[in-house]
Design a protein around this motif. Structure first.
Motif, PDB file in Angstrom:
ATOM      1  N   ASN A   7       0.863  -1.181   0.000  1.00 29.19           N
ATOM      2  CA  ASN A   7       0.000   0.000   0.000  1.00 29.19           C
ATOM      3  C   ASN A   7       0.896   1.224   0.000  1.00 29.19           C
ATOM      4  O   ASN A   7       1.855   1.301   0.772  1.00 29.19           O
ATOM      5  CB  ASN A   7      -0.894   0.031   1.236  1.00 29.19           C
ATOM      6  N   VAL A   8       0.587   2.172  -0.857  1.00 28.68           N
ATOM      7  CA  VAL A   8       1.398   3.380  -0.964  1.00 28.68           C
ATOM      8  C   VAL A   8       0.473   4.583  -0.877  1.00 28.68           C
ATOM      9  O   VAL A   8      -0.531   4.663  -1.576  1.00 28.68           O
ATOM     10  CB  VAL A   8       2.160   3.412  -2.315  1.00 28.68           C
ATOM     11  N   ASP A   9       0.810   5.508   0.012  1.00 28.85           N
ATOM     12  CA  ASP A   9       0.095   6.783   0.089  1.00 28.85           C
ATOM     13  C   ASP A   9       0.913   7.814  -0.669  1.00 28.85           C
ATOM     14  O   ASP A   9       2.130   7.894  -0.504  1.00 28.85           O
ATOM     15  CB  ASP A   9      -0.063   7.240   1.547  1.00 28.85           C
ATOM     16  N   ALA A  10       0.243   8.590  -1.502  1.00 29.33           N
ATOM     17  CA  ALA A  10       0.962   9.603  -2.284  1.00 29.33           C
ATOM     18  C   ALA A  10       0.132  10.875  -2.322  1.00 29.33           C
ATOM     19  O   ALA A  10      -1.091  10.828  -2.437  1.00 29.33           O
ATOM     20  CB  ALA A  10       1.209   9.094  -3.697  1.00 29.33           C
ATOM     21  N   GLU A  11       0.806  12.004  -2.209  1.00 33.04           N
ATOM     22  CA  GLU A  11       0.157  13.283  -2.396  1.00 33.04           C
ATOM     23  C   GLU A  11       0.483  13.759  -3.792  1.00 33.04           C
ATOM     24  O   GLU A  11       1.643  13.775  -4.194  1.00 33.04           O
ATOM     25  CB  GLU A  11       0.683  14.300  -1.376  1.00 33.04           C
TER      26      GLU A  11
END
Length: 82
Positions: A7-11
């Motif tokens: 899982n990757v969170d990116a802005e």
């Protein structure tokens, strides 16, 4: 064979993303986002921008604006509720 799940969170700055698109990509994105027919309008004839603006001021007049609603207006309207 192994399967890896991450899982990757990116802005993502959407303005910057769109600025960096080539002409064909911008045209493709415009076609994806376009509503068929004339400018999208509500049944009463108001544009989506007019509906959002009216809802913003109605919500702002509430004694207490629920945090989720204030966050929604930040995302949709681009203005913080103060």
């Amino acid at each position: 064979m192994s399967i890896v799940t991450m899982n990757v969170d990116a802005e993502i700055d959407l303005d910057e993303l769109v600025e960096n698109l080539g002409p064909n990509s911008k045209e493709y994105l415009t076609r994806l986002l376009k509503v068929d027919g004339e400018t999208a309008r509500a049944p009463d004839g108001r544009t989506f921008e007019q509906i959002i603006e009216a809802a913003f001021y109605d919500a702002r007049a509430l004694p207490t604006v629920p945090p989720a609603l204030a966050d929604l207006f930040w995302v949709v309207h681009g203005r913080a509720m103060s």
